[in-house]
Design a protein around this motif. Sequence first.
Motif, short mmCIF file in Angstrom:
data_model
loop_
_atom_site.label_atom_id
_atom_site.label_comp_id
_atom_site.label_asym_id
_atom_site.label_seq_id
_atom_site.Cartn_x
_atom_site.Cartn_y
_atom_site.Cartn_z
N TYR A 147 -8.78 -4.40 0.91
CA TYR A 147 -7.72 -4.13 1.89
C TYR A 147 -7.87 -2.72 2.47
CZ TYR A 147 -3.04 -3.04 3.67
OH TYR A 147 -2.00 -2.64 4.46
N ASP A 148 -8.16 -1.74 1.62
CA ASP A 148 -8.36 -0.36 2.10
C ASP A 148 -9.57 -0.29 3.04
OD1 ASP A 148 -6.18 0.61 0.74
OD2 ASP A 148 -7.33 1.31 -1.00
N LYS A 151 -8.58 -1.73 6.42
CA LYS A 151 -7.77 -0.77 7.18
C LYS A 151 -8.65 0.35 7.74
CE LYS A 151 -4.62 0.43 4.23
NZ LYS A 151 -3.44 1.20 3.74
N SER A 156 -4.76 0.58 10.69
CA SER A 156 -3.66 0.49 9.73
C SER A 156 -2.64 -0.58 10.07
CB SER A 156 -2.95 1.85 9.63
OG SER A 156 -2.46 2.23 10.90
N LEU A 158 -3.06 -3.60 9.83
CA LEU A 158 -3.23 -4.69 8.87
C LEU A 158 -2.26 -4.51 7.71
CD1 LEU A 158 -7.11 -4.81 8.80
CD2 LEU A 158 -5.66 -6.76 9.31
#
Length: 210
Positions: A147-148, A151, A156, A158
């Motif tokens: 996830y990071d 992004k 961001s 998301l």
Amino acid sequence: MKSYTVDKIRNIVLVGHGGCGKTMLAEAMLYDTKAVDRFGQVDDGTSVMDHDPEEVKRKISINTSLAPVEFENHKINLLDTPGFFDFVGEVKAGVRVADAGLVVVCAASGVEVGTEKVWNYLDERDLPRIVFINKMDRENANFYQVYDALKGKFGSRLIPVAIPIGAAESFNGYVDVITGKAYIDGKEAEVPAELKDQVEEYYHLLLEAA
């Protein structure tokens, strides 16, 4: 055959790097919505989506396959595209007729070259999209790391609408961020205490985005 009005039809294109699990995700959707009565497997050559003899032999998607599912009185046409760059024409053709994209990303491999390419194809058509982090039961699966990375690469905006419970061998369910409900082994359950703060944080991010 049941007929649907235009507002009840959706064309969703599944895109992603080769091997991220698009076809198996489509098979799961077909099975869960009872469009088929057996769960096809790519490795066994029993997949509904990979039906071409060469696809069965090589255990990869070569052509874009179409299969409809019904969900909440909507007809959803799934377009399962190849992930290997040799067949990019099939991907672009699928994107061209889609209403939205479903970007599949492997929880162990993360953002790959193919992920970036299909994201750009969706941008070219200005299509809305959702990301599905797949293979959470795989060794080294890490939802938050992926996830990071997403992004960092795509921005961001998301925000997770669901987060997994556990990973790799301990993966056994997920939490729906919107409803605040957890599902473990297919049954509704209490949200694990260690995830409550995370769920609340993502919920407020969704509210702000809305």
